[in-house]
Design a protein around this motif. Structure first.
Motif, PDB file in Angstrom:
ATOM      1  N   THR A 251      25.398 -27.117  -7.236  1.00 56.07           N
ATOM      2  CA  THR A 251      26.211 -27.765  -6.090  1.00 56.07           C
ATOM      3  C   THR A 251      27.559 -27.690  -6.555  1.00 56.07           C
ATOM      4  N   ALA A 252      27.892 -27.934  -7.587  1.00 62.01           N
ATOM      5  CA  ALA A 252      29.175 -28.259  -8.137  1.00 62.01           C
ATOM      6  C   ALA A 252      29.947 -26.839  -8.015  1.00 62.01           C
ATOM      7  N   GLU A 253      29.293 -25.587  -8.247  1.00 60.17           N
ATOM      8  CA  GLU A 253      29.880 -24.213  -8.207  1.00 60.17           C
ATOM      9  C   GLU A 253      30.038 -24.174  -6.515  1.00 60.17           C
ATOM     10  N   ILE A 254      29.222 -24.424  -5.637  1.00 53.28           N
ATOM     11  CA  ILE A 254      29.123 -24.066  -4.542  1.00 53.28           C
ATOM     12  C   ILE A 254      30.444 -24.812  -3.895  1.00 53.28           C
ATOM     13  N   SER A 255      30.730 -26.211  -4.330  1.00 55.79           N
ATOM     14  CA  SER A 255      31.941 -26.811  -3.807  1.00 55.79           C
ATOM     15  C   SER A 255      33.058 -26.255  -4.334  1.00 55.79           C
ATOM     16  N   ALA A 256      33.145 -25.573  -5.562  1.00 56.21           N
ATOM     17  CA  ALA A 256      34.197 -24.949  -6.257  1.00 56.21           C
ATOM     18  C   ALA A 256      34.553 -23.523  -5.326  1.00 56.21           C
ATOM     19  N   MET A 257      33.630 -23.069  -4.727  1.00 56.68           N
ATOM     20  CA  MET A 257      33.680 -21.739  -4.012  1.00 56.68           C
ATOM     21  C   MET A 257      34.159 -22.108  -2.545  1.00 56.68           C
ATOM     22  N   GLY A 258      34.359 -23.449  -2.281  1.00 59.03           N
ATOM     23  CA  GLY A 258      34.748 -23.630  -0.922  1.00 59.03           C
ATOM     24  C   GLY A 258      33.716 -24.031   0.075  1.00 59.03           C
ATOM     25  N   GLY A 259      32.355 -24.146  -0.417  1.00 60.10           N
ATOM     26  CA  GLY A 259      31.152 -24.619   0.440  1.00 60.10           C
ATOM     27  C   GLY A 259      31.345 -26.089   0.731  1.00 60.10           C
ATOM     28  N   VAL A 260      30.901 -26.577   1.971  1.00 65.49           N
ATOM     29  CA  VAL A 260      30.973 -28.077   2.248  1.00 65.49           C
ATOM     30  C   VAL A 260      29.438 -28.447   2.263  1.00 65.49           C
ATOM     31  N   LEU A 261      29.116 -29.623   1.755  1.00 65.72           N
ATOM     32  CA  LEU A 261      27.774 -30.331   1.502  1.00 65.72           C
ATOM     33  C   LEU A 261      28.042 -31.577   2.146  1.00 65.72           C
ATOM     34  N   ARG A 262      27.239 -31.661   3.132  1.00 67.82           N
ATOM     35  CA  ARG A 262      27.350 -33.171   4.039  1.00 67.82           C
ATOM     36  C   ARG A 262      25.851 -33.653   3.888  1.00 67.82           C
ATOM     37  N   LYS A 263      25.869 -34.779   3.148  1.00 69.58           N
ATOM     38  CA  LYS A 263      24.719 -35.704   2.799  1.00 69.58           C
ATOM     39  C   LYS A 263      24.440 -36.592   3.964  1.00 69.58           C
ATOM     40  N   GLY A 264      23.483 -37.189   4.238  1.00 75.06           N
ATOM     41  CA  GLY A 264      23.008 -38.333   4.956  1.00 75.06           C
ATOM     42  C   GLY A 264      23.166 -37.432   6.604  1.00 75.06           C
ATOM     43  N   CYS A 265      22.921 -36.239   6.810  1.00 74.75           N
ATOM     44  CA  CYS A 265      23.066 -35.544   8.217  1.00 74.75           C
ATOM     45  C   CYS A 265      21.421 -35.051   8.457  1.00 74.75           C
ATOM     46  N   CYS A 266      20.864 -35.702   9.223  1.00 78.88           N
ATOM     47  CA  CYS A 266      19.702 -35.426   9.899  1.00 78.88           C
ATOM     48  C   CYS A 266      19.615 -34.594  11.088  1.00 78.88           C
ATOM     49  N   VAL A 267      19.065 -33.322  11.041  1.00 84.14           N
ATOM     50  CA  VAL A 267      19.164 -32.489  12.287  1.00 84.14           C
ATOM     51  C   VAL A 267      18.237 -32.911  13.257  1.00 84.14           C
ATOM     52  N   LYS A 268      18.740 -33.223  14.463  1.00 82.82           N
ATOM     53  CA  LYS A 268      17.691 -33.673  15.535  1.00 82.82           C
ATOM     54  C   LYS A 268      17.609 -32.843  16.672  1.00 82.82           C
ATOM     55  N   GLN A 269      18.652 -31.849  17.024  1.00 82.63           N
ATOM     56  CA  GLN A 269      18.298 -31.149  18.089  1.00 82.63           C
ATOM     57  C   GLN A 269      19.090 -29.608  17.532  1.00 82.63           C
ATOM     58  N   ILE A 270      18.125 -28.399  18.081  1.00 81.51           N
ATOM     59  CA  ILE A 270      18.897 -27.203  17.868  1.00 81.51           C
ATOM     60  C   ILE A 270      18.980 -26.503  19.409  1.00 81.51           C
ATOM     61  N   HIS A 271      20.191 -26.278  19.572  1.00 89.35           N
ATOM     62  CA  HIS A 271      20.734 -25.588  20.813  1.00 89.35           C
ATOM     63  C   HIS A 271      20.782 -24.155  20.722  1.00 89.35           C
ATOM     64  N   THR A 272      20.079 -23.667  21.899  1.00 91.46           N
ATOM     65  CA  THR A 272      19.900 -22.110  21.860  1.00 91.46           C
ATOM     66  C   THR A 272      20.600 -21.502  23.153  1.00 91.46           C
ATOM     67  N   SER A 273      20.714 -20.219  23.197  1.00 86.96           N
ATOM     68  CA  SER A 273      21.371 -19.587  24.291  1.00 86.96           C
ATOM     69  C   SER A 273      20.735 -18.083  24.117  1.00 86.96           C
ATOM     70  N   GLY A 274      19.595 -17.775  25.031  1.00 83.63           N
ATOM     71  CA  GLY A 274      19.149 -16.540  24.997  1.00 83.63           C
ATOM     72  C   GLY A 274      18.398 -16.529  23.766  1.00 83.63           C
ATOM     73  N   SER A 275      18.748 -15.243  23.032  1.00 85.38           N
ATOM     74  CA  SER A 275      18.128 -15.113  21.457  1.00 85.38           C
ATOM     75  C   SER A 275      18.870 -15.684  20.329  1.00 85.38           C
ATOM     76  N   ARG A 276      19.774 -16.420  20.569  1.00 88.52           N
ATOM     77  CA  ARG A 276      20.802 -16.976  19.421  1.00 88.52           C
ATOM     78  C   ARG A 276      20.503 -18.730  19.560  1.00 88.52           C
ATOM     79  N   ILE A 277      20.731 -19.134  17.937  1.00 92.93           N
ATOM     80  CA  ILE A 277      20.932 -20.378  18.089  1.00 92.93           C
ATOM     81  C   ILE A 277      22.588 -20.563  18.070  1.00 92.93           C
ATOM     82  N   THR A 278      22.959 -21.721  18.983  1.00 96.95           N
ATOM     83  CA  THR A 278      24.289 -21.851  18.972  1.00 96.95           C
ATOM     84  C   THR A 278      24.859 -23.037  17.972  1.00 96.95           C
ATOM     85  N   SER A 279      24.138 -24.184  18.072  1.00102.59           N
ATOM     86  CA  SER A 279      24.564 -25.371  17.358  1.00102.59           C
ATOM     87  C   SER A 279      23.451 -26.150  17.179  1.00102.59           C
ATOM     88  N   VAL A 280      23.859 -27.182  16.228  1.00 98.38           N
ATOM     89  CA  VAL A 280      22.647 -28.374  16.047  1.00 98.38           C
ATOM     90  C   VAL A 280      23.605 -29.643  16.174  1.00 98.38           C
TER      91      VAL A 280
END
Length: 520
Positions: A251-280
Motif C-alpha cells: 500500500t505504501a508503494e502504491i501511494s508513492a507511485m501516485g495511487g489513491v486508496l480511499r477507505k470507508g468507501c462502500c460501493v452501492k451502485q454500478i452504472h452501465t451503458s451498453g457493454s461498459r461500466i461507466t461509474s460507481v
C-alpha cells in the motif's frame, strides 16, 4: 490517461494496483475503493497489545514463478529464524517490545510446515500418514476397518456428484467419516452430500491415500524432481510480522507511485451503458458520491456487484442473490501454556507443540481450527518465550447466535471449549483476548453456485469489467490464486484485451496451483 477503479484493497486489488502503476507509470491513474478501514482483506494482520493475529493463516508458497518473484521483490527470503529449529535459543531482543514493521527489514522467514488433526485427544498427521503412530492412535480394529474401506473405494468409484463422494473415492468411507464428514459440516454448515465436488477439486485436487503412499515412497528412495502435493509440502515462506506486513508495505508503494486508496468507501451502485461500466456510486461518511472510470476491477462479492447493477435479467439476478457464503470468527487468546505435550522430534521455543494450526475434528465442540501464532513467527508474539498466543477459528453465519455474541461471551465460550478438550486447564489460564469477525470469508459451493457459468458469461459482456480475487470470482482461491487473477487483469488492461477467459481459469486446472518440484 487510463482511469482505473479497483474495488477492494485485498491481495487481488492491491496487486492489480501495484502492477498497473509500476508498468504504466503516468499513463494510468488508479483509485482503490475499500469498504473497511484496513488493507489486506483476510490476509491482513491484526495488532493487539503487542501481539499479532493472522486471519485464517497464510502460507507463502506457490508454483507460479510470477507470484514468487513478486513476493521476493517485496520481501526477500531470510532463510531462517534468529534461532535454529533444532537447537533451542532465545530470539532477538528487539522482538520483545512488539517490533514496528516500518523500522525492520522486510524479510520472509522460512518456516516448517506442521499441521495436524486433533481427534479423540490424539494427534494425527495431516494429511493422514501411514506411520506406526497413526495405527496406534486408531487402534487395530479401526485400522483394519479403514484399510478395508479404502480398498473398497478403489474397486468401486462413486460418481463425483458431491463433496462426500469426492472424499470417499480418495480415502474410503471410514476415514471420510472420521476426518472429513464432521469437519466439513462444521466448516460449511451443510453436509458434504449437499456440497459440490468442485470445492474438493480446487482445495485437495491430488490428495488421497495413494498420493500419501507415493510421497512416502519417493522420500524413502530419495527420488528428486517429482511433484509434491501442496498439502504435503514441508516448508513455506512467511513475512516476519505476518501477511499484513506485505500488504501494508505494498500500500505504501502504491501511494508513492501516485495511487489513491480511499477507505470507508462502500460501493452501492454500478452504472452501465451498453457493454461498459461507466461509474460507481459509493457511500462514505460524507454521503453518496459517484466515481467515474475507464476500467473497473472488482473483488467485491459477486452477490453485491450484481445486486448493484441496473436492469439485470431476472435469472441472473436470482443466481447472484442465491450465492452462499460462510462467515468467520477468530478469537485470539493469550495463555501461559497449553496442555499439549510436544512428542515430536521438532524443537520449538518453549517446547510447545510445533503446529502452525491444528484441525479440530471433534464434533462435540464448535471450534474448527486452532492457530499457534508463535510457530508462524515468534515476532507475532510480544513475549514468545513466556506466553503462547493462539487463534481459535469458528465458522458461522452473519447474524446467527454465535456471530451476535459479545466479546466477553465469545471469549468465555472459546476458553470453555479448550478446557473440555483438555487443551487448557481452566478458563483462568487466559491472560488476554481479542475477537475478529469477518463477513463473507468463504465463498460456498452450493445453492445457486451450480449456475455460476451463466453468471460469469453475463459479467463478461461488460468489456471494461474484470472480476478478480476470491469473492470477485466466488471461488475459494488462495492468496496466490487471487494475485494471479490480478496480474492477468492488469495484463489485459495494458494490452487492450477484453478476453477474460484466462482470468476466470485461474485455479481450475487439474494440477493444483501450488504444486512444486521437490528441492534438489
Amino acid at each position: 490517461m487510463k482511469q482505473v477503479i479497483i474495488i477492494g484493497a485485498g491481495p487481488a486489488g492491491l496487486t492489480a494496483a501495484h502492477e498497473l502503476l509500476s508498468r504504466a507509470g503516468k499513463d494510468c491513474a488508479v483509485t482503490i475503493l475499500e469498504e473497511s478501514e484496513e488493507v489486506g482483506g483476510i490476509s491482513r494482520t491484526v495488532r493487539w497489545h503487542g501481539n499479532r493475529m493472522d486471519i485464517g493463516g497464510h502460507r507463502f508458497f506457490s508454483k507460479e514463478e510470477r507470484v514468487n518473484r513478486w513476493w521476493a521483490q517485496r520481501m526477500p527470503a531470510q532463510g531462517s529464524l534468529p534461532y535454529d529449529d533444532k537447537v533451542l535459543g532465545r530470539i532477538s531482543p528487539v522482538s520483545k517490545g512488539g517490533p514496528n514493521p516500518e523500522t525492520e527489514n522486510r524479510v520472509m522467514l522460512t518456516r516448517r510446515r506442521v499441521s495436524r488433526i486433533y481427534y479423540n485427544r490424539k494427534f494425527f498427521d495431516y494429511p493422514i500418514t501411514m506411520k506406526l503412530q497413526t495405527f496406534r492412535n486408531l487402534g487395530l480394529a479401526s485400522t483394519a476397518k479403514a484399510g478395508c474401506s479404502y480398498l473398497a473405494s478403489c474397486v468401486r468409484k462413486l460418481p463425483e456428484t458431491s463433496l462426500e463422494n469426492f472424499y470417499i473415492n480418495r480415502f474410503g468411507k471410514t476415514l471420510y467419516g472420521m476426518f472429513f464428514e464432521g469437519y466439513t459440516e462444521k466448516l460449511w454448515g451443510r453436509h458434504p452430500r449437499d456440497i459440490s465436488a468442485d470445492w474438493g477439486s480446487q482445495r485437495v485436487k491430488g490428495l488421497s491415500v495413494s498420493a500419501v503412499l507415493k510421497d512416502m515412497l519417493k522420500k524413502a528412495t530419495g527420488r528428486k524432481n517429482d511433484k509434491t502435493e501442496t498439502s504435503l509440502i514441508e516448508q513455506f515462506q512467511y513475512p516476519k510480522f505476518g501477511p499484513g506486513q506485505l500488504w501494508e508495505e505494498t500500500t505504501a508503494e502504491i501511494s508513492a507511485m501516485g495511487g489513491v486508496l480511499r477507505k470507508g468507501c462502500c460501493v452501492k451502485q454500478i452504472h452501465t451503458s451498453g457493454s461498459r461500466i461507466t461509474s460507481v456510486t459509493v457511500q462514505t461518511e460524507n454521503g453518496a458520491e459517484e466515481i467515474r472510470g475507464d476500467y473497473f476491477l472488482s473483488s467485491m462479492p459477486i452477490k453485491d456487484l450484481v445486486g448493484g447493477m441496473p436492469q439485470v435479467p431476472e435469472n441472473i439476478a436470482k443466481i447472484a442473490a442465491g450465492l452462499p457464503y460462510r462467515d468467520f470468527v477468530t478469537v485470539g487468546l493469550l495463555v501461559k501454556k497449553l496442555n499439549l505435550k510436544n512428542e515430536t522430534e521438532i524443537r520449538t521455543l518453549g517446547n510447545i507443540v510445533p503446529d502452525c494450526w491444528i484441525y479440530i475434528q471433534d464434533t462435540n465442540v464448535r471450534l474448527g481450527r486452532l492457530q499457534i501464532f508463535n510457530n508462524w513467527s515468534p515476532y507475532m508474539v510480544a513475549k514468545p518465550d513466556e506466553t503462547v498466543w493462539i487463534g481459535l477459528e469458528y465458522f458461522c453465519t452473519e447474524g446467527d447466535s454465535f456471530w451476535n455474541m459479545t466479546d466477553q461471551q465469545c471469549t468465555a465460550f472459546a476458553a470453555g471449549e479448550l478446557v473440555r478438550m483438555g487443551i487448557l486447564s481452566s478458563p483462568g489460564d487466559v491472560l488476554d483476548s481479542h475477537r475478529e469477525r469477518v463477513k463473507k470469508a468463504y465463498p460456498a459451493y452450493f445453492d445457486t453456485y451450480a449456475q455460476m457459468d451463466e453468471l460469469t458469461a453475463y459479467l463478461n459482456q461488460f468489456e471494461n469489467l474484470f472480476c478478480i480475487g476470491r469473492n470477485g470470482q466466488h471461488r475459494y482461491n488462495n492468496m496466490d490464486h487471487s494475485m494471479m487473477t490480478a496480474f492477468l487483469a492488469a495484463d489485459s488492461i495494458l494490452t487492450g484485451s477484453t478476453d477474460k477467459e484466462a482470468i476466470w481459469n485461474v485455479n481450475t486446472e487439474k494440477d493444483y496451483q501450488e504444486e512444486k518440484k521437490t528441492e534438489q
